[in-house]
Scaffold this motif. Sequence first.
Motif, short mmCIF file in Angstrom:
data_model
loop_
_atom_site.label_atom_id
_atom_site.label_comp_id
_atom_site.label_asym_id
_atom_site.label_seq_id
_atom_site.Cartn_x
_atom_site.Cartn_y
_atom_site.Cartn_z
N ASN A 141 -39.68 -35.85 -0.75
CA ASN A 141 -41.02 -35.75 -1.31
C ASN A 141 -41.48 -37.08 -1.91
N THR A 266 -48.98 -31.99 -3.06
CA THR A 266 -47.91 -31.21 -2.45
C THR A 266 -46.58 -31.92 -2.61
N GLY A 269 -45.44 -31.37 -6.12
CA GLY A 269 -44.86 -30.03 -6.24
C GLY A 269 -43.46 -29.97 -5.64
N LEU A 272 -40.98 -31.31 -8.10
CA LEU A 272 -40.71 -30.33 -9.16
C LEU A 272 -39.76 -29.24 -8.65
N GLY A 273 -39.98 -28.79 -7.42
CA GLY A 273 -39.11 -27.77 -6.85
C GLY A 273 -37.67 -28.25 -6.74
N ASP A 297 -45.63 -18.11 -1.06
CA ASP A 297 -46.34 -19.09 -0.23
C ASP A 297 -47.50 -18.42 0.50
N TRP A 317 -51.94 -26.12 -4.38
CA TRP A 317 -51.20 -26.99 -3.49
C TRP A 317 -49.96 -27.58 -4.17
N VAL A 318 -50.01 -27.73 -5.48
CA VAL A 318 -48.79 -28.14 -6.20
C VAL A 318 -47.71 -27.07 -6.02
N PHE A 319 -48.10 -25.81 -6.21
CA PHE A 319 -47.14 -24.70 -6.05
C PHE A 319 -46.69 -24.56 -4.59
N GLY A 321 -46.15 -27.00 -2.65
CA GLY A 321 -45.10 -28.00 -2.52
C GLY A 321 -43.78 -27.50 -3.09
N VAL A 322 -43.84 -26.81 -4.24
CA VAL A 322 -42.63 -26.24 -4.84
C VAL A 322 -42.00 -25.23 -3.89
#
Length: 412
Positions: A141, A266, A269, A272-273, A297, A317-319, A321-322
């Motif tokens: 990422n 993304t 995210g 962060l994931g 998702d 979109w952040v989530f 990416g997670v």
Amino acid sequence: MRQALNRNIVLLFAGYYLKTIAYGIAYFASIALVMEMSDHPLDVGIMTMLETLPFMLFSAYAGVLADRCNRKVQIICSYLVLACAISAAFFAGSLWSLNLLAFVTGTAYAFSFPAKKALQPSLVEEKHYVELNSLEAMLKNIFQIIRPASAGMVVAFLGAHQAFLLAGALCLIAALLMLPIHTPKSEEKPNQSETQARSSSRGLHDFFEGVRLVGQEVSLTYLILVQLLVTFVISMQAALTFLYVKEHFHGYGDTETIVGVLFSVTGIGGLLGALFMNKMLAYIRMIPLFLLSLALDGVLVIIFAISKDLYAAIAIWVFLGVVGTVNSIVTDTVIQKTVKADMRGRVYGIVSTCSEPVSLLSSGVGTSLAAFVGAKMVFLLAGASEAVVAVIGRLLPSYHRLNQTINESDEN
């Protein structure tokens, strides 16, 4: 993640991501040269297609080769071929020569991927697989965020021809970084009697042996099918997002800028994931987390499709990416824990062989459907399909067996 870090992993990742930077620079330089030589957008598409085609043609055999030969040597040879092909583009003076070199670079990349993925888990203890995959997801990422911009700046500053030489040199350094890696004896010297017994004509037999393994293990089949579905949904998002943003968020500013922001967050995210994967596993087991993230998702894609607020869309979109990172980490970990070491190469080869056609098909299908029902409806259908697949996975008989196997492995 520190637990998964050792000298071998540092060298493997350093070489791999240095090669990834080089590949990105070469890609931008190739597009710049093609645009100088031709005014037809189709020529850029042809070059991109020729660079992607080797993944469909050779990934399966590359996976078989990774199981039969020394994986470290295969990676080094692939990097050296990549260095030569990219450097040779410095002398390219025609479209046909650029297209030929694009095909060669794609082939080298296709042969390095399953070998690297199969070698990677052999360099750490099994109990550190999650940390290893989280570290890789984090790096992926980070480079997703910085690679396009850095590659573009290099090509703009040096020019396309000089950028090829720099990229070739980086690939050569990547190959040299692989040399000090100490691999297990099973990786360094494949069983000689088995190697001699297997002629090159048995490569197809070995491939189908991998296919049978995937087919016999229902949970593995399900995971791969889910990955293909996620690939399908993600691949269609690029074109569809442009259409959707232009239609629904035009009041917020330039379409290209908004889409760029969405894809950038993304990557944030995804970071962060990767960073919080272990904390999530402290509250929910791996396989339930996988299905939950898949369902989430789908729900997020549906919410995005009906959203009218840009800031809410950015948060979504952040989530996304997670969720994408969680799915990737779990899939890699399950493959590493359920597939024998001498079969991993061909399994990753099968995954790569299937993913590329799905990715190419996705863009065409997504935009074609959007022409009939609109981008919003396509997003709704894609999100609903992910949620349905997650529910079906929870009802499969193999769910409890796979969940128990992974849990026992984690406890041990």
